[in-house]
Motif scaffolding. Structure first.
Motif, PDB file in Angstrom:
ATOM      1  N   TYR A   1       0.836  -1.203   0.000  1.00  0.00           N
ATOM      2  CA  TYR A   1       0.000   0.000   0.000  1.00  0.00           C
ATOM      3  C   TYR A   1       0.874   1.257   0.000  1.00  0.00           C
ATOM      4  CZ  TYR A   1      -4.038   2.968   1.060  1.00  0.00           C
ATOM      5  OH  TYR A   1      -5.027   3.919   1.000  1.00  0.00           O
ATOM      6  N   LEU A   2       2.025   1.167   0.638  1.00  0.00           N
ATOM      7  CA  LEU A   2       3.000   2.255   0.626  1.00  0.00           C
ATOM      8  C   LEU A   2       3.869   2.201  -0.627  1.00  0.00           C
ATOM      9  CD1 LEU A   2       4.522   4.568   2.256  1.00  0.00           C
ATOM     10  CD2 LEU A   2       6.009   2.738   3.105  1.00  0.00           C
ATOM     11  N   LEU A   3       4.280   0.988  -1.005  1.00  0.00           N
ATOM     12  CA  LEU A   3       5.238   0.831  -2.102  1.00  0.00           C
ATOM     13  C   LEU A   3       4.676   1.181  -3.474  1.00  0.00           C
ATOM     14  CD1 LEU A   3       7.377  -2.396  -1.589  1.00  0.00           C
ATOM     15  CD2 LEU A   3       8.058  -0.009  -1.329  1.00  0.00           C
ATOM     16  N   ASN A   4       3.447   0.780  -3.754  1.00  0.00           N
ATOM     17  CA  ASN A   4       2.912   0.953  -5.108  1.00  0.00           C
ATOM     18  C   ASN A   4       2.962   2.400  -5.602  1.00  0.00           C
ATOM     19  OD1 ASN A   4       2.440  -1.747  -5.692  1.00  0.00           O
ATOM     20  ND2 ASN A   4       0.402  -1.737  -4.792  1.00  0.00           N
ATOM     21  N   PRO A   5       2.457   3.381  -4.838  1.00  0.00           N
ATOM     22  CA  PRO A   5       2.550   4.758  -5.323  1.00  0.00           C
ATOM     23  C   PRO A   5       3.989   5.260  -5.389  1.00  0.00           C
ATOM     24  CG  PRO A   5       1.638   4.707  -3.105  1.00  0.00           C
ATOM     25  CD  PRO A   5       1.674   3.291  -3.589  1.00  0.00           C
ATOM     26  N   ILE A   6       4.859   4.761  -4.507  1.00  0.00           N
ATOM     27  CA  ILE A   6       6.264   5.169  -4.554  1.00  0.00           C
ATOM     28  C   ILE A   6       6.919   4.669  -5.838  1.00  0.00           C
ATOM     29  CG2 ILE A   6       8.528   4.785  -3.487  1.00  0.00           C
ATOM     30  CD1 ILE A   6       7.114   4.854  -0.763  1.00  0.00           C
ATOM     31  N   ARG A   7       6.692   3.395  -6.161  1.00  0.00           N
ATOM     32  CA  ARG A   7       7.268   2.836  -7.395  1.00  0.00           C
ATOM     33  C   ARG A   7       6.776   3.589  -8.628  1.00  0.00           C
ATOM     34  NH1 ARG A   7       5.948  -3.097  -5.370  1.00  0.00           N
ATOM     35  NH2 ARG A   7       7.956  -3.750  -4.472  1.00  0.00           N
ATOM     36  N   LYS A   8       5.490   3.922  -8.649  1.00  0.00           N
ATOM     37  CA  LYS A   8       4.934   4.643  -9.800  1.00  0.00           C
ATOM     38  C   LYS A   8       5.561   6.026  -9.933  1.00  0.00           C
ATOM     39  CE  LYS A   8       0.453   2.271  -9.732  1.00  0.00           C
ATOM     40  NZ  LYS A   8      -0.995   2.398  -9.393  1.00  0.00           N
ATOM     41  N   PHE A   9       5.731   6.731  -8.808  1.00  0.00           N
ATOM     42  CA  PHE A   9       6.334   8.066  -8.826  1.00  0.00           C
ATOM     43  C   PHE A   9       7.776   7.991  -9.329  1.00  0.00           C
ATOM     44  CE2 PHE A   9       8.610  11.691  -7.200  1.00  0.00           C
ATOM     45  CZ  PHE A   9       7.692  12.734  -7.182  1.00  0.00           C
ATOM     46  N   VAL A  10       8.535   7.021  -8.792  1.00  0.00           N
ATOM     47  CA  VAL A  10       9.933   6.869  -9.195  1.00  0.00           C
ATOM     48  C   VAL A  10      10.026   6.531 -10.675  1.00  0.00           C
ATOM     49  CG1 VAL A  10      12.032   5.503  -8.883  1.00  0.00           C
ATOM     50  CG2 VAL A  10      10.711   6.225  -6.878  1.00  0.00           C
ATOM     51  N   GLU A  11       9.180   5.642 -11.150  1.00  0.00           N
ATOM     52  CA  GLU A  11       9.186   5.242 -12.561  1.00  0.00           C
ATOM     53  C   GLU A  11       9.015   6.450 -13.473  1.00  0.00           C
ATOM     54  OE1 GLU A  11       9.301   2.697 -15.875  1.00  0.00           O
ATOM     55  OE2 GLU A  11       9.655   2.169 -13.769  1.00  0.00           O
TER      56      GLU A  11
END
Length: 311
Positions: A268-278
């Motif tokens: 739940y924390l990782l998914n938006p972080i990965r998308k932002f970094v991508e």
């Protein structure tokens, strides 16, 4: 079998454990830090905690090879001195000398995030050439293991990503600067952001959840569909992801893991972080950094501190 004691000196708790050379914890315990006290009182509690562990495990001090301590702030590893810490106020504290006198055993000092990074790397690094841990807690810490060695910088200060500027002229940080990543992406910052949002939204589910759990919790409210909670979480994860993007742009580590209390939120924390970094990282076409949740939770600092005494 060789055994070590690892002490993780945190802003809220002092956690310690007896650890074998493979990183397995034999016994552990903790006490509150009460970080406004004189540092001598805190160090005495650290020595008492070591003795408590020996009693609990029915182990003689002679079986302990060394003690490793993970400390917040700038650590002079060579001379065993805490040069500076802002979350636990310390300046030029000769911690190694004090602890060795109390315990009559060799002591190694390491930055707390460096120690946690070593612990996570030992458990999950899989021989990665470069491995970075970002800890989101009272502040934001960072530790790097490069070519199997802790990276400290030439002067022991590297790495402190929590104090890179996220917003120029922003909120004042405990370090004295304004706009540090720590003032926006730490758990302390999340709590402050949640409280502000609750004040502006008296009907938010966050009020009920806070009453139930005894502390503010925007993530639980967001998962339940609360609009104000979602707004807090979305903005907070953006702050975290923005800082992680900068860390990746600088180091391009093979693996970056996120630890600290908030890491329990998992995907739940990782998914938006990965998308932002991508979307925002500089590297578009080469292999990407793997971004994961740290697996050792609060044990990483204990294990890494202990194993740092064997290096």
């Amino acid at each position: 079998m060789k055994y070590y004691i690892g002490i993780d000196l945190g802003g809220t708790n002092i956690a310690a454990g007896i650890v074998d050379k493979t990183g397995r914890i034999i016994a552990k315990d903790s006490v509150p830090t009460l970080n406004t006290r004189p540092i001598e009182a805190i160090m005495l509690d650290m020595t008492k905690l070591c003795k408590t562990l020996l009693d609990k495990s029915q182990m003689d001090i002679n079986k302990i090879e060394a003690v490793g301590i993970g400390c917040p702030g700038t650590v002079d590893n060579k001379n065993g001195i805490i040069s500076y810490s802002n979350n636990i106020p310390m300046k030029n504290v000769p911690m190694r000398k004090f602890m060795e006198k109390q315990l009559n055993i060799s002591v190694n000092l390491e930055n707390d995030a460096n120690a946690a990074a070593l612990g996570e790397y030992t458990a999950n690094g899989h021989n990665a050439s470069s491995y970075i841990l970002i800890t989101l807690g009272t502040g934001i810490g960072g530790g790097a293991v490069i070519n199997s060695k802790i990276y400290r910088g030439f002067n022991g200060v590297g790495i402190e990503p929590g104090h890179m500027t996220l917003i120029n002229g922003g909120e004042r940080c405990t370090c004295g600067k304004h706009g540090c990543w720590e003032t926006y992406g730490s758990v302390t910052a999340l709590i402050n952001q949640t409280k502000l949002k609750m004040t502006d939204n008296p009907d938010s589910l966050m009020h009920k959840i806070s009453g139930k759990f005894g502390e503010v919790n925007a993530f639980e409210a967001a998962k339940a569909g609360d609009k104000a909670g979602l707004e807090v979480v979305e903005k907070y994860t953006e702050y975290v992801a923005d800082g992680i993007t900068s860390v990746i742009n600088i180091f391009e580590p093979e693996i970056l893991v996120i630890g600290g209390g908030i890491s329990k939120e998992g995907e739940y924390l990782l998914n938006p972080i990965r998308k932002f970094v991508e979307i925002n990282e500089f590297n578009k076409y080469r292999p990407k950094t793997k971004i994961e949740i740290a697996s050792l939770n609060n044990d990483a600092g204990i294990i890494g501190a202990a194993l740092s005494a064997n290096r």
